[in-house]
Design a protein around this motif. Structure first.
Motif, mmCIF file in Angstrom:
data_model
loop_
_atom_site.group_PDB
_atom_site.id
_atom_site.type_symbol
_atom_site.label_atom_id
_atom_site.label_comp_id
_atom_site.label_asym_id
_atom_site.label_seq_id
_atom_site.Cartn_x
_atom_site.Cartn_y
_atom_site.Cartn_z
ATOM 1 N N GLY A 27 -3.685 1.786 5.570
ATOM 2 C CA GLY A 27 -3.482 1.908 4.133
ATOM 3 C C GLY A 27 -3.877 0.637 3.411
ATOM 4 N N LYS A 28 -4.394 0.787 2.186
ATOM 5 C CA LYS A 28 -4.713 -0.360 1.342
ATOM 6 C C LYS A 28 -4.198 -0.079 -0.066
ATOM 7 N N MET A 29 -4.222 -1.097 -0.924
ATOM 8 C CA MET A 29 -3.816 -0.880 -2.306
ATOM 9 C C MET A 29 -4.771 0.114 -2.961
ATOM 10 N N PRO A 82 0.832 -1.209 0.000
ATOM 11 C CA PRO A 82 0.000 0.000 0.000
ATOM 12 C C PRO A 82 0.864 1.256 0.000
ATOM 13 N N GLU A 83 0.616 2.132 -0.937
ATOM 14 C CA GLU A 83 1.459 3.301 -1.140
ATOM 15 C C GLU A 83 1.481 4.205 0.080
ATOM 16 N N ALA A 85 -2.743 12.214 -2.803
ATOM 17 C CA ALA A 85 -3.636 13.347 -3.063
ATOM 18 C C ALA A 85 -4.387 13.665 -1.784
ATOM 19 N N GLN A 86 -4.821 14.906 -1.671
ATOM 20 C CA GLN A 86 -5.578 15.273 -0.474
ATOM 21 C C GLN A 86 -6.906 14.540 -0.410
ATOM 22 N N ASN A 87 -7.415 14.130 -1.570
ATOM 23 C CA ASN A 87 -8.742 13.516 -1.614
ATOM 24 C C ASN A 87 -8.692 12.083 -2.143
ATOM 25 N N ASP A 88 -7.797 11.260 -1.574
ATOM 26 C CA ASP A 88 -7.714 9.872 -2.040
ATOM 27 C C ASP A 88 -7.943 8.835 -0.942
ATOM 28 N N LEU A 89 -8.397 9.256 0.226
ATOM 29 C CA LEU A 89 -8.537 8.298 1.327
ATOM 30 C C LEU A 89 -9.531 7.183 1.003
ATOM 31 N N HIS A 90 -10.511 7.467 0.154
ATOM 32 C CA HIS A 90 -11.515 6.447 -0.188
ATOM 33 C C HIS A 90 -10.941 5.349 -1.066
ATOM 34 N N THR A 91 -9.808 5.612 -1.745
ATOM 35 C CA THR A 91 -9.195 4.567 -2.579
ATOM 36 C C THR A 91 -7.923 4.001 -1.981
ATOM 37 N N THR A 92 -7.281 4.713 -1.059
ATOM 38 C CA THR A 92 -5.979 4.269 -0.543
ATOM 39 C C THR A 92 -6.004 3.854 0.918
#
Length: 400
Positions: free
Chosen positions: A157-159, A71-72, A106-113
């Motif tokens: 964190g996730k992929m 996970p990045e 990104a500031q708005n990537d918590l839903h994917t990462t």
């Protein structure tokens, strides 16, 4: 609370780890790629290094760590990158609701990462999850600035992935590409920017933080863009990191110029990131947005274009583009991004290889690309989601 304690414990263990030796552990992937290369001098050279130790090299840059399989922007991803020989590791920097710097692409990537949609914090998202319905795709938007730092640090964190056809949050989150893996995604420890500095330092690597563009209006609660850029530098000063070990970077030229003016010791290493956009043609100067001479006159020393901008098809051979040659002739040092983001390369490598797609027919062509970038383009560093690939090449070719 238990999750927060476990995450803190995992980070403490990581930060307590001794600095790694200069010998890297690259695993089977580099030679897996070499095995698929066309016969020739480059393949022979790379095979000749098969039994030699691979060393850490600044030419190898961990893009979000080692995000091909980890996970990045997690402690685990950064550690993996350093162990693979990345001499430089990237933390993308954004901020929380209480203006604390954290590592996210990104500031708005918590839903994917991250796992936020599976937690009680999902209710704080800018746009809570909505399921797919008919032709309407599933959607969510969760920002670091939706949360306090304390809340952010309870996440895992996730992929990076999302299923646009999902009808449940679990389906939305469970979307990792089949050429990646969730094998190492169970314990993705999120980091503040300061924690990333301590972790990367503990492994003997250097730093390339990217100041990410805010999605919230600036100033944010009194914090201006320049305040934000300064906060990034201040974290390195507080940690006692020499400016020479830091390459701050941004797609926003104003950030780079701010560092050059306000923090010249850091600014001389500042990296201006640019990307293929619009009608860009790597061979046609009329389509280029960058004025190389003007950048040099402003004090910019490093330019980091996407790989597709620096490569071209020259009579059926991968070669340095006119864009890359002109940038080098103007005195700019070039850095490339990013390898290992396209999955298998059979039948073309997608966007990152867009200027040479018709020349990319197998994963083995990745080393042909690296060789042109290193020897013909003359890049001083190359980002990769699996730094072992680049570390092996750089060590074999005795690059710095």
């Amino acid at each position: 609370m238990i999750r927060s304690i476990l995450a803190t414990s995992a980070l403490c263990i990581a930060l307590a780890a001794p600095a790694l030796p200069d010998t890297a552990h690259v695993g089977p992937r580099p030679l897996y790629l070499v095995d698929q290369m066309a016969d020739g001098a480059l393949k022979d050279k790379l095979l000749s290094c098969a039994d030699q130790p691979v060393r850490r090299t600044d030419f190898s840059i961990g893009h979000r760590g080692a995000a091909l399989q980890f996970p990045e922007h997690t402690a685990q991803s950064y550690t993996a990158a350093a162990r693979m020989g990345a001499g430089i590791v990237e933390c993308d920097v954004t901020f929380t609701a209480d203006k604390q710097l954290v590592c996210r692409h990104a500031q708005n990537d918590l839903h994917t990462t991250t796992n936020i949609l599976g937690t009680d914090l999902a209710s704080k998202c800018t746009a809570p999850f909505t399921p797919a319905s008919g032709e309407t795709k599933a959607n969510a938007e969760c920002r670091a600035s939706d949360l306090t730092l304390a809340e952010f640090q309870t996440l895992r964190g996730k992929m990076d992935a999302a299923n646009p056809n999902a009808t449940t949050t679990q389906e939305f989150m469970d979307a990792t590409a089949n050429w990646r893996t969730d094998l190492y995604a169970a314990h993705g420890t999120l980091l503040t920017h300061a924690q990333s500095i301590a972790l990367i330092k503990s492994h003997g690597a250097k730093f390339t933080p990217e100041l990410k563009a805010p999605v919230v209006a600036m100033p944010f609660d009194g914090m201006t863009q320049e305040n934000y850029a300064q906060m990034l530098i201040d974290d390195y000063k507080a940690a006692g990191i020499p400016a020479s070990d830091v390459r701050p970077q941004s797609f926003n030229l104003a950030d780079v110029l701010y560092w050059i003016d306000a923090e010249p010791d850091f600014g001389k290493q500042a990296v201006y990131l640019v990307s293929w956009a619009g009608d860009f043609d790597e061979q046609d100067p009329a389509t280029w947005q960058e004025d190389f001479a003007a950048l040099r006159a402003q004090g910019v020393n490093y330019l980091a274009p996407s790989m597709n901008m620096m490569l071209t098809n020259a009579d059926g051979e991968i070669a340095a583009s006119a864009y890359a040659r002109a940038a080098r002739e103007a005195g700019l040092q070039l850095i490339g991004w990013s390898l290992e983001r396209s999955g298998p390369l059979d039948g073309g490598g997608g966007w990152y290889y867009g200027s040479i797609n018709d020349l990319v027919t197998s994963d083995g062509d990745m080393y042909a690309v690296i060789d042109v970038l290193a020897q013909d383009v003359g890049v001083v560093g190359l980002f990769s989601d699996w730094p072992a690939t680049v570390s092996y090449y750089a060590s074999c070719m005795d690059l710095p």
